[in-house]
Design a protein around this motif. Structure first.
Motif, PDB file in Angstrom:
ATOM      1  N   GLY A  45       0.978  -1.288  -0.150  1.00  0.00           N
ATOM      2  CA  GLY A  45       0.056  -0.105   0.059  1.00  0.00           C
ATOM      3  C   GLY A  45       0.898   1.275   0.096  1.00  0.00           C
ATOM      4  N   LEU A  46       0.464   2.109  -1.026  1.00  0.00           N
ATOM      5  CA  LEU A  46       1.270   3.405  -0.898  1.00  0.00           C
ATOM      6  C   LEU A  46       0.502   4.514  -0.520  1.00  0.00           C
ATOM      7  N   VAL A  47       1.010   5.135   0.277  1.00  0.00           N
ATOM      8  CA  VAL A  47       0.172   6.512   1.160  1.00  0.00           C
ATOM      9  C   VAL A  47       0.942   7.439   1.173  1.00  0.00           C
ATOM     10  N   GLY A  48       0.298   8.703   1.173  1.00  0.00           N
ATOM     11  CA  GLY A  48       0.878   9.946   1.257  1.00  0.00           C
ATOM     12  C   GLY A  48       0.133  10.860   1.027  1.00  0.00           C
ATOM     13  N   LEU A 192     -11.764  -8.482  -2.189  1.00  0.00           N
ATOM     14  CA  LEU A 192     -11.622  -9.266  -3.384  1.00  0.00           C
ATOM     15  C   LEU A 192      -9.950  -9.261  -3.609  1.00  0.00           C
ATOM     16  N   LEU A 193      -9.303  -7.879  -3.240  1.00  0.00           N
ATOM     17  CA  LEU A 193      -7.706  -7.941  -3.593  1.00  0.00           C
ATOM     18  C   LEU A 193      -6.876  -8.741  -2.671  1.00  0.00           C
ATOM     19  N   ALA A 194      -7.795  -8.586  -1.534  1.00  0.00           N
ATOM     20  CA  ALA A 194      -6.718  -9.440  -0.282  1.00  0.00           C
ATOM     21  C   ALA A 194      -6.831 -10.989  -0.933  1.00  0.00           C
ATOM     22  N   GLY A 211      -6.200   3.833   6.593  1.00  0.00           N
ATOM     23  CA  GLY A 211      -7.202   2.545   7.401  1.00  0.00           C
ATOM     24  C   GLY A 211      -7.320   1.476   6.604  1.00  0.00           C
ATOM     25  N   VAL A 212      -7.859   1.552   5.359  1.00  0.00           N
ATOM     26  CA  VAL A 212      -7.859   0.307   4.434  1.00  0.00           C
ATOM     27  C   VAL A 212      -6.506  -0.308   4.277  1.00  0.00           C
ATOM     28  N   VAL A 213      -5.413   0.647   3.833  1.00  0.00           N
ATOM     29  CA  VAL A 213      -4.068   0.040   3.602  1.00  0.00           C
ATOM     30  C   VAL A 213      -3.708  -0.736   4.860  1.00  0.00           C
ATOM     31  N   THR A 214      -3.499  -0.231   6.061  1.00  0.00           N
ATOM     32  CA  THR A 214      -3.112  -0.893   7.278  1.00  0.00           C
ATOM     33  C   THR A 214      -4.068  -2.271   7.623  1.00  0.00           C
ATOM     34  N   THR A 215      -5.159  -2.241   7.004  1.00  0.00           N
ATOM     35  CA  THR A 215      -6.006  -3.420   7.416  1.00  0.00           C
ATOM     36  C   THR A 215      -5.789  -4.485   6.401  1.00  0.00           C
ATOM     37  N   TYR A 216      -5.574  -4.073   4.994  1.00  0.00           N
ATOM     38  CA  TYR A 216      -5.486  -5.410   4.084  1.00  0.00           C
ATOM     39  C   TYR A 216      -4.018  -5.520   3.442  1.00  0.00           C
ATOM     40  N   ALA A 217      -3.116  -4.483   3.665  1.00  0.00           N
ATOM     41  CA  ALA A 217      -1.801  -4.570   2.925  1.00  0.00           C
ATOM     42  C   ALA A 217      -0.687  -5.497   3.740  1.00  0.00           C
ATOM     43  N   THR A 218       0.081  -6.063   3.241  1.00  0.00           N
ATOM     44  CA  THR A 218       1.155  -6.874   3.890  1.00  0.00           C
ATOM     45  C   THR A 218       2.273  -5.673   4.056  1.00  0.00           C
ATOM     46  N   ASP A 219       2.628  -4.839   3.384  1.00  0.00           N
ATOM     47  CA  ASP A 219       3.471  -3.711   3.387  1.00  0.00           C
ATOM     48  C   ASP A 219       2.808  -2.364   3.313  1.00  0.00           C
ATOM     49  N   ILE A 220       3.532  -1.234   3.747  1.00  0.00           N
ATOM     50  CA  ILE A 220       3.289  -0.111   3.642  1.00  0.00           C
ATOM     51  C   ILE A 220       4.505   0.970   3.364  1.00  0.00           C
TER      52      ILE A 220
END
Length: 257
Positions: A45-48, A192-194, A211-220
């Motif tokens: 997950g890419l955030v910023g 679905l992505l997960a 919140g979505v990224v921290t919930t579903y991603a394996t890396d941030i």
């Protein structure tokens, strides 16, 4: 500013490797000395904040742009020279909105995923199986004959995912794909992505909902021109990377799944 948090373990052959990459539009720097690896089978997950360079970094990773300095490799090759496009499924930021005006059916869109792989001439039985299998995996078989422009935003998302799956892609990259989509459809989409990631598909997602990224991603990876964090979501929420990248006090809201 603190340095980016390194992942504790890295595989010998990352699917994507960004090494000290810098990029700017003219004299305006967008990315400065960014280094990050994307491991096979991971969900990054890419955030910023807006304008932080997320989309530009994704473009560099996919070989759509070339860094001014540093290097980017994709499947072990210089990213800007990589030509096996069928291995990448890319859903651009405005893809689902642009699809409103597409006068073609769901099946025809998904069939586009086979174009790089099919031999000259008609679709083979293997091509047809890949198309049908992709639609089944994302739950849109019953929509096959519908015009894409008449679907909801969430349904159109699934069509583009199916197109990537039909191509037998190893990497799925999405740039804020849920803009304008209702909350229930977003949650179904993330699930679905997960699920696809759990089968081994590597996923890169740019998403404004942290919140979505921290919930579903394996890396941030958290960035704002420079990389402030690269690692595990559970470690991310314990750092001050959000505050550094956004310049304000940020809070993460987790999504139940």
């Amino acid at each position: 500013m603190t340095t980016a948090t390194a992942k504790s373990e890295r595989s010998a052959k990352p699917l994507i490797s960004v090494d000290n990459a810098t990029f700017g539009y003219g004299e305006v720097p967008v990315l400065e000395s960014v280094s990050i690896d994307v491991e096979p089978g991971s969900f990054l997950g890419l955030v910023g904040p807006n304008g932080s360079g997320k989309s530009t970094l994704l473009d560099l990773m996919l070989g759509l742009r070339r860094p001014d300095d540093g290097t980017v490799t994709l499947f072990g090759e210089p990213a800007d020279e990589f030509d096996a496009g069928e291995r990448i499924g890319y859903v651009a930021q405005d893809a689902t909105e642009a699809a409103r005006d597409m006068p073609i059916t769901v099946r025809e869109v998904v069939e586009m995923g086979r174009y790089p792989r099919r031999l000259v001439g008609r679709f083979s039985s293997k091509d047809r199986r890949a198309v049908e299998g992709a639609m089944e995996r994302v739950g849109i078989t019953d929509l096959a004959s519908r015009r894409v422009g008449r679907l909801s935003g969430g349904q159109r998302q699934r069509v583009f995912i199916a197109r990537a799956l039909a191509s037998e892609a190893d990497l799925l990259a999405l740039d804020e794909p849920t803009v304008g989509v209702d909350a229930e459809s977003r949650e179904e989409f993330y699930s679905l992505l997960a699920d696809l990631n759990a089968t081994g598909l590597t996923v890169i997602l740019i998403e404004h909902d942290i919140g979505v990224v921290t919930t579903y991603a394996t890396d941030i990876a958290c960035l704002n021109r420079q990389l402030y964090f690269d690692g595990d979501p559970s470690a991310f929420v314990e750092t001050d990377a959000l505050e550094q990248a956004y310049g304000t006090d940020q809070h993460v809201l987790h999504h139940d799944h």
